[in-house]
Design a protein around this motif. Structure first.
Motif, PDB file in Angstrom:
ATOM      1  N   GLN A  10       0.831  -1.196   0.000  1.00 12.63           N
ATOM      2  CA  GLN A  10       0.000   0.000   0.000  1.00 12.63           C
ATOM      3  C   GLN A  10       0.872   1.254   0.000  1.00 12.63           C
ATOM      4  O   GLN A  10       2.054   1.215   0.308  1.00 12.63           O
ATOM      5  N   GLY A  11       0.253   2.384  -0.344  1.00 13.17           N
ATOM      6  CA  GLY A  11       0.951   3.662  -0.325  1.00 13.17           C
ATOM      7  C   GLY A  11       1.825   3.878  -1.542  1.00 13.17           C
ATOM      8  O   GLY A  11       1.699   3.194  -2.558  1.00 13.17           O
ATOM      9  N   GLN A  12       2.726   4.828  -1.428  1.00 13.98           N
ATOM     10  CA  GLN A  12       3.615   5.162  -2.539  1.00 13.98           C
ATOM     11  C   GLN A  12       4.431   3.945  -2.964  1.00 13.98           C
ATOM     12  O   GLN A  12       4.911   3.176  -2.134  1.00 13.98           O
ATOM     13  N   MET A  13       4.577   3.772  -4.282  1.00 13.12           N
ATOM     14  CA  MET A  13       5.352   2.657  -4.819  1.00 13.12           C
ATOM     15  C   MET A  13       6.407   3.175  -5.774  1.00 13.12           C
ATOM     16  O   MET A  13       6.172   4.116  -6.520  1.00 13.12           O
ATOM     17  N   MET A  14       7.576   2.574  -5.737  1.00 11.08           N
ATOM     18  CA  MET A  14       8.613   2.855  -6.727  1.00 11.08           C
ATOM     19  C   MET A  14       9.182   1.543  -7.218  1.00 11.08           C
ATOM     20  O   MET A  14       9.368   0.606  -6.433  1.00 11.08           O
ATOM     21  N   GLU A  15       9.458   1.479  -8.519  1.00  9.17           N
ATOM     22  CA  GLU A  15      10.022   0.276  -9.109  1.00  9.17           C
ATOM     23  C   GLU A  15      11.484   0.514  -9.458  1.00  9.17           C
ATOM     24  O   GLU A  15      11.849   1.563  -9.991  1.00  9.17           O
ATOM     25  N   PHE A  16      12.339  -0.464  -9.158  1.00  8.90           N
ATOM     26  CA  PHE A  16      13.767  -0.352  -9.418  1.00  8.90           C
ATOM     27  C   PHE A  16      14.259  -1.552 -10.217  1.00  8.90           C
ATOM     28  O   PHE A  16      13.770  -2.670 -10.054  1.00  8.90           O
ATOM     29  N   ASN A  17      15.216  -1.305 -11.097  1.00 12.02           N
ATOM     30  CA  ASN A  17      15.909  -2.386 -11.785  1.00 12.02           C
ATOM     31  C   ASN A  17      17.425  -2.207 -11.719  1.00 12.02           C
ATOM     32  O   ASN A  17      18.166  -2.880 -12.412  1.00 12.02           O
ATOM     33  N   GLU A  18      17.879  -1.264 -10.850  1.00 16.93           N
ATOM     34  CA  GLU A  18      19.302  -1.017 -10.670  1.00 16.93           C
ATOM     35  C   GLU A  18      19.615  -0.824  -9.190  1.00 16.93           C
ATOM     36  O   GLU A  18      18.708  -0.702  -8.357  1.00 16.93           O
ATOM     37  N   ASP A  19      20.895  -0.756  -8.878  1.00 13.54           N
ATOM     38  CA  ASP A  19      21.320  -0.520  -7.506  1.00 13.54           C
ATOM     39  C   ASP A  19      20.867   0.859  -7.039  1.00 13.54           C
ATOM     40  O   ASP A  19      20.712   1.785  -7.838  1.00 13.54           O
ATOM     41  N   CYS A  20      20.707   1.011  -5.735  1.00 13.99           N
ATOM     42  CA  CYS A  20      20.326   2.296  -5.138  1.00 13.99           C
ATOM     43  C   CYS A  20      21.174   2.498  -3.886  1.00 13.99           C
ATOM     44  O   CYS A  20      21.006   1.782  -2.896  1.00 13.99           O
ATOM     45  N   ASP A  21      22.089   3.469  -3.912  1.00 13.22           N
ATOM     46  CA  ASP A  21      22.991   3.672  -2.780  1.00 13.22           C
ATOM     47  C   ASP A  21      22.396   4.541  -1.684  1.00 13.22           C
ATOM     48  O   ASP A  21      22.946   4.637  -0.589  1.00 13.22           O
TER      49      ASP A  21
END
Length: 354
Positions: free
Chosen positions: A102-113
């Motif tokens: 639920q709530g805000q969603m973000m999709e990632f396909n790379e590293d996140c420092d």
């Protein structure tokens, strides 16, 4: 076949135990673990039996002391092995600010420092890993407690073993994944002598560790060093190597007061340059090295920039000369934000495994 060897003492000494499969209780095989050699495969180690407690994700390489796998102590009581996600395969993970997706969603396909810089929040309450294996970290820049994530749905943070929702960074586990900690050693005297201090992560104030710095050894990784505390003042980039007379080789003083570890980045690179502050005016997009900004973009001043992917170095002069400035993903609304005193930019390059 996966293979890992545990050693009771540092530098691969003392009693050892070789393992090639999951083991729910390693206590009968050794009493402590101070070094590890991973010959093949991806491994998740646990502080307690039955795959509980602190987790450590290790890939192929040598770890001569437990600090190299970011261990909290010399206790390893269970382990699991997983097949690699191939480097050409997809990676996809969705993170949510509330439980049950639920709530805000973000999709990632790379590293996140830095989750806070990208997600505008330090808390991840649920997560859906659709493709690939990942590691979540408690702190930014891949530090602190680790949590191994394989494809599946995690409806609450306790599903991946965490006691709270705080997440500082995460990255993919790939064929190229480089898990062993970055290491830099500062020496007070030339030729690696005198009092020294070893560092494996960001440090905002090095003053309490040494009075001066006249030689440096970078054993692994990449670092930016600064002549003032809190990552201010003149900056200099160092990659793996030995700097026996740091002042003479780099043309800086013996004053090193802070340092940043630069995370490894294997994905795309993308930077947008603007001629005016607050990301306004003419915009140019850059995805590769640029030895001469004026020749390429017909301008020599950059007043703001936005970095969506990768880590970069800006230089005052063309051909990567002059004062340098380290930029990581984020928005820089004014040239002061990256530490410059003017918008003059002569060249730009990506930070890779140099």
């Amino acid at each position: 076949m996966s293979k890992i060897t545990f050693y009771e003492d540092k530098n691969f000494q003392g009693r050892s135990y070789e393992c090639d499969s999951d083991c729910a209780d390693m206590h009968p095989h050794f009493s402590r673990c101070n070094s590890i050699r991973v010959d093949s495969g991806c491994w998740v180690l646990y502080e307690r039996p039955n795959y509980t407690g602190y987790q450590y994700v290790l890939t192929r390489g040598e770890y001569p002391e437990y600090q190299r796998w970011m261990g909290y102590n010399d206790t390893i009581r269970s382990c699991r092995t997983f097949s690699y996600q191939t480097s050409g395969g997809p990676y996809r993970m969705r993170i949510y600010e509330r439980p049950d997706f639920q709530g805000q969603m973000m999709e990632f396909n790379e590293d996140c420092d830095s989750v806070h810089e990208r997600f505008r929040s330090r808390d991840i309450y649920s997560c859906n890993v659709m493709d690939g294996y990942w590691t979540l970290y408690e702190h930014p820049n891949y530090r602190g407690r680790q949590y191994f994530m394989r494809p599946g749905e995690y409806r609450k943070f306790s599903d991946w073993g965490a006691t709270c929702a705080t997440t500082g960074s995460f990255r993919r586990i790939t064929d190229f994944y480089w898990q062993s900690a970055s290491t830099i050693i500062f020496y007070e005297d030339r030729n690696f002598s005198g009092q020294h201090h070893e560092c494996m992560s960001d440090c905002a104030d090095l003053n309490s560790y040494f009075n001066r710095c006249q030689s440096i050894r970078v054993e692994s990784g990449m670092f930016m060093i600064y002549d003032h505390a809190n990552y201010k003042g003149h900056q200099h980039f160092l990659s793996r190597g030995e700097y026996s007379d740091y002042q003479r080789m780099m043309g800086m003083t013996d004053c090193v007061r802070s340092c940043r570890m630069i995370p490894m980045h294997r994905g795309n690179f993308c930077m947008r340059l603007y001629e005016r502050s607050d990301m306004s005016g003419q915009m140019m997009e850059l995805s590769d090295d640029c030895p001469n900004v004026r020749d390429r973009f017909h301008m020599s001043e950059v007043s703001s920039c936005s970095i969506s992917d990768g880590h970069w170095l800006m230089y005052e002069q063309p051909n990567y000369h002059g004062r340098m400035f380290y930029l990581r993903p984020g928005d820089y609304r004014c040239f002061n934000d990256w530490g410059a005193s003017s918008p003059l930019v002569g060249s730009i390059r990506r930070l890779m495994d140099l």
